[in-house]
Motif scaffolding. Sequence first.
Motif, mmCIF file in Angstrom:
data_model
loop_
_atom_site.group_PDB
_atom_site.id
_atom_site.type_symbol
_atom_site.label_atom_id
_atom_site.label_comp_id
_atom_site.label_asym_id
_atom_site.label_seq_id
_atom_site.Cartn_x
_atom_site.Cartn_y
_atom_site.Cartn_z
ATOM 1 N N PRO A 66 16.179 67.729 30.366
ATOM 2 C CA PRO A 66 15.227 67.133 31.314
ATOM 3 C C PRO A 66 15.896 66.669 32.601
ATOM 4 C CG PRO A 66 14.775 66.354 29.097
ATOM 5 C CD PRO A 66 16.066 67.097 29.030
ATOM 6 N N ALA B 164 15.087 68.041 36.353
ATOM 7 C CA ALA B 164 14.715 67.114 37.425
ATOM 8 C C ALA B 164 15.559 67.363 38.673
ATOM 9 C CB ALA B 164 14.886 65.674 36.943
ATOM 10 N N ARG B 165 16.829 67.665 38.488
ATOM 11 C CA ARG B 165 17.700 67.921 39.640
ATOM 12 C C ARG B 165 17.374 69.251 40.319
ATOM 13 N NH1 ARG B 165 21.493 65.732 36.008
ATOM 14 N NH2 ARG B 165 22.453 67.753 35.542
ATOM 15 N N LYS C 101 14.210 70.348 40.716
ATOM 16 C CA LYS C 101 12.796 70.381 41.101
ATOM 17 C C LYS C 101 12.607 70.781 42.562
ATOM 18 C CE LYS C 101 12.708 65.351 41.904
ATOM 19 N NZ LYS C 101 12.116 64.070 41.446
#
Length: 661
Positions: free
Chosen positions: A419, A423-424, A426
């Motif tokens: 996750p 997220a990095r 996105k």
Amino acid sequence: MIVEIGHYALVLALCFAIVQGTVPFWGAARQDPALMSMAPAAALGQFLFVSMAFLALIYAHVTSDFSVLNVVENSSTMKPLIYKISGVWGNHEGSLVLWVWILCLFGAAVAARGHNLPDSFKARVLAIQGLIGVAFLAFILFTSNPFARLTPAPFEGNGLNPILQDPGLAIHPPMLYLGYVGFSMAYSFAMAALIEGRVDPAWARWLRPWTLAAWTALTLGIALGSWWAYYELGWGGFWFWDPVENASFMPWLAGTALLHSAIVVEKRDALKSWTILLAILTFSLSLLGTFLVRSGVLTSVHAFATDPSRGLFILLILIVAIGGSLALYAWRAPTMEGGGMFAPISRESGLVLNNLLLAAATATVLLGTLYPLILETTTGAKISVGGPYFQATFIPLMVPLIAAVPIGAMLAWKRADLPGVLARLKLAAAASLLVLLGVWAVRDGSSVMGLLGFLMAAWLVLGSLTELGQRIGLGTLPPGRVLGRLRGLPRSAFAMVIAHAGLGVLIAGMTAVSTGQTQRILTMSAGQTVDLAGYQVRFDGVEDVAGANYRAQRGQFTLLSASRVVATINSEKRTYLVERMPTTEAGIRTTLLGDTYLVLGDALSAGRWNVRMYYNPLAVWMWLGAGIMGVGGLVSLSDRRLRVGAPQPAAKPSTAAPARA
């Protein structure tokens, strides 16, 4: 006299290869330094004599010595010098000499530069290389002698196939062979490791530069071959899934998997058996390509027309090399310890997924290449396996692979936070979707496959750049510290970003040409103008021209935009004087946005000509992307860490490697 010296040099090279393939093995088994030291000397001697033979064959071609059968069949006095030289490897016999010369070049490089290798291991590596040299030198001398004399000597030769008289073919085969044959070093390292029972991080560190050099050369060689086919054959495409094209593509896929697998061995001491198997299979696929080209089982613009007896000789080499290595692997592989453990979500798992998908892709290409040959041999039925099969089987495997590349590159070793990685990434994902929407808006009516291709290309490029930005703290650290971290990154980190981004550029170009090509086939007379992809193409007529060894009819076209002259494009129909063979030279105007590709066809009555026109959007991106990937390989090769031994992990006394002086 020079021809006899060349032939004698091949005989002496075979003698050196026999010594290289036997004495060092005996010395390594007895741990005799004197016998082991013969391996580098024999490798250098073999390289010296094969080089003499190669130069002698080049001399015979350059001087048009028509007392040599190979020169008669593949040259003429009218050929320009560059094609006299490239004609040396534009045939079966000469290309085999080039094949063995490159094999000896890699052996000589290990002999001269392999100072960090233990003596016994180095001796075994060079001995395996020597045995490969024995097989192919014997093949040359007993079935494919390039120095065979012809009596009486004719006054003129038969010339060279006109489609091979091209600068691209002067560079493409040597570069391709550097890749093909270069993987022999990975094979030799794997076999030596199996014999010694030693596969550890140091072994992977030794293996990687040789594999990387071969992979880089093969990448550039395949790209050059595709580029040559694109502009020389006049069909407007860049890849036909020809069996011989596949024969070079399969080792590239397996070699890519090998490079990534070796990283796991080096970093985590895991995937040892799998890496050994990949090293064996990669070179085995290279040998398979050699067999397909020279066995006479294929009809292709790439294949050499040879008699089946030569194919049987290579088939025997293939059986011994593959069968022997797999038998040794089956015996020794179970004794290899698994190494470091890792969680299902980790860098190691990402590289395992990479390997599985690449292996499956290689298997699909292998099946599509060999199935028609097997079917014809067993039943006599002839079928053609082309683009539809490969698109239906290969592309579905590549989509998840490409999607996983940026994610896998950001996963931590041993255990990772998926996750957090997502997220990095996105912003890269959002930017890729914007690219998708932009393509959809600009290219009205784009196919689903076209949109997916551009999405994958953007995701690969932007994801790779995001990974680099994360490593240097871009956007989170002061500029001074960002620059400091950028300067401190190892070159292999830059190489990974460059190679992955280059693959993204390549995919964008392939997608654009495959899904956005505009094509027109029509008849035209002088002065007629037609529309093509927003341009107007005016046919200005045909004139007769003379080249160094050909006559041609040159069609002249003017490319206009809003009645403004943009470029003049010429396409020729050539007839070579010696070979009496016609060829077509496409006229191409290349820009970053696309290629205008014009081909002059046959003459009709009343001054009309058949003309084929193509507009290939972003075509140059394919060659640019492949070049960027090659640069990535070269940058990685320059990393100092590949020139020193890997740190040795703590090992049990029973499995510890022998101490080095």
